[in-house]
Design a protein around this motif. Structure first.
Motif, PDB file in Angstrom:
ATOM      1  N   GLY A 158      53.655 -30.494  22.839  1.00 49.73           N
ATOM      2  CA  GLY A 158      52.375 -29.799  22.783  1.00 49.73           C
ATOM      3  C   GLY A 158      51.968 -29.220  24.125  1.00 49.73           C
ATOM      4  N   ASP A 159      52.918 -29.105  25.048  1.00 42.97           N
ATOM      5  CA  ASP A 159      52.666 -28.547  26.381  1.00 42.97           C
ATOM      6  C   ASP A 159      51.542 -29.277  27.110  1.00 42.97           C
ATOM      7  N   VAL A 160      51.529 -30.601  27.010  1.00 48.16           N
ATOM      8  CA  VAL A 160      50.532 -31.409  27.707  1.00 48.16           C
ATOM      9  C   VAL A 160      51.189 -32.128  28.885  1.00 48.16           C
ATOM     10  N   PHE A 161      50.371 -32.572  29.825  1.00 48.75           N
ATOM     11  CA  PHE A 161      50.866 -33.310  30.982  1.00 48.75           C
ATOM     12  C   PHE A 161      51.020 -34.780  30.616  1.00 48.75           C
ATOM     13  N   VAL A 162      52.186 -35.339  30.863  1.00 52.31           N
ATOM     14  CA  VAL A 162      52.440 -36.741  30.544  1.00 52.31           C
ATOM     15  C   VAL A 162      53.193 -37.392  31.697  1.00 52.31           C
ATOM     16  N   GLY A 163      53.284 -38.723  31.646  1.00 57.72           N
ATOM     17  CA  GLY A 163      54.110 -39.451  32.596  1.00 57.72           C
ATOM     18  C   GLY A 163      55.581 -39.270  32.254  1.00 57.72           C
ATOM     19  N   ARG A 164      56.447 -39.657  33.155  1.00 56.64           N
ATOM     20  CA  ARG A 164      57.892 -39.455  32.975  1.00 56.64           C
ATOM     21  C   ARG A 164      58.458 -40.046  31.678  1.00 56.64           C
ATOM     22  N   PRO A 165      58.044 -41.243  31.235  1.00 56.95           N
ATOM     23  CA  PRO A 165      58.630 -41.809  30.009  1.00 56.95           C
ATOM     24  C   PRO A 165      58.393 -40.957  28.756  1.00 56.95           C
ATOM     25  N   LEU A 166      57.310 -40.183  28.726  1.00 54.25           N
ATOM     26  CA  LEU A 166      56.974 -39.382  27.547  1.00 54.25           C
ATOM     27  C   LEU A 166      57.382 -37.912  27.675  1.00 54.25           C
ATOM     28  N   ALA A 167      58.020 -37.558  28.756  1.00 51.15           N
ATOM     29  CA  ALA A 167      58.369 -36.157  29.001  1.00 51.15           C
ATOM     30  C   ALA A 167      59.451 -35.666  28.045  1.00 51.15           C
ATOM     31  N   ILE A 168      59.386 -34.367  27.755  1.00 50.47           N
ATOM     32  CA  ILE A 168      60.447 -33.739  26.968  1.00 50.47           C
ATOM     33  C   ILE A 168      61.707 -33.705  27.823  1.00 50.47           C
TER      34      ILE A 168
END
Length: 61
Positions: free
Chosen positions: A25-35
């Motif tokens: 969804g083009d949101v900012f996340v921490g490294r574990p949840l990154a695409i």
């Protein structure tokens, strides 16, 4: 090996002063949840499609 898109602006960081990455969804996340992209070319293609591609860098995971 996988590739991530990391937000390179220093004013946007996740809690705990970590870097932020592109998530679903083009949101900012921490490294574990990154695409994770299988190739650097895939990551570069996605980066080019973002509204501010210069704000992102491709990093190896």
């Amino acid at each position: 090996m996988a590739y991530l898109l990391e937000e390179k602006r220093r004013d946007l960081v996740a809690s705990g002063n970590r870097h932020t990455y592109l998530g679903n969804g083009d949101v900012f996340v921490g490294r574990p949840l990154a695409i994770r992209f299988a190739t650097r070319d895939e990551a570069e293609t996605k980066r080019a499609k973002l509204p501010n591609p210069d704000n992102w860098i491709v990093v190896e995971d």
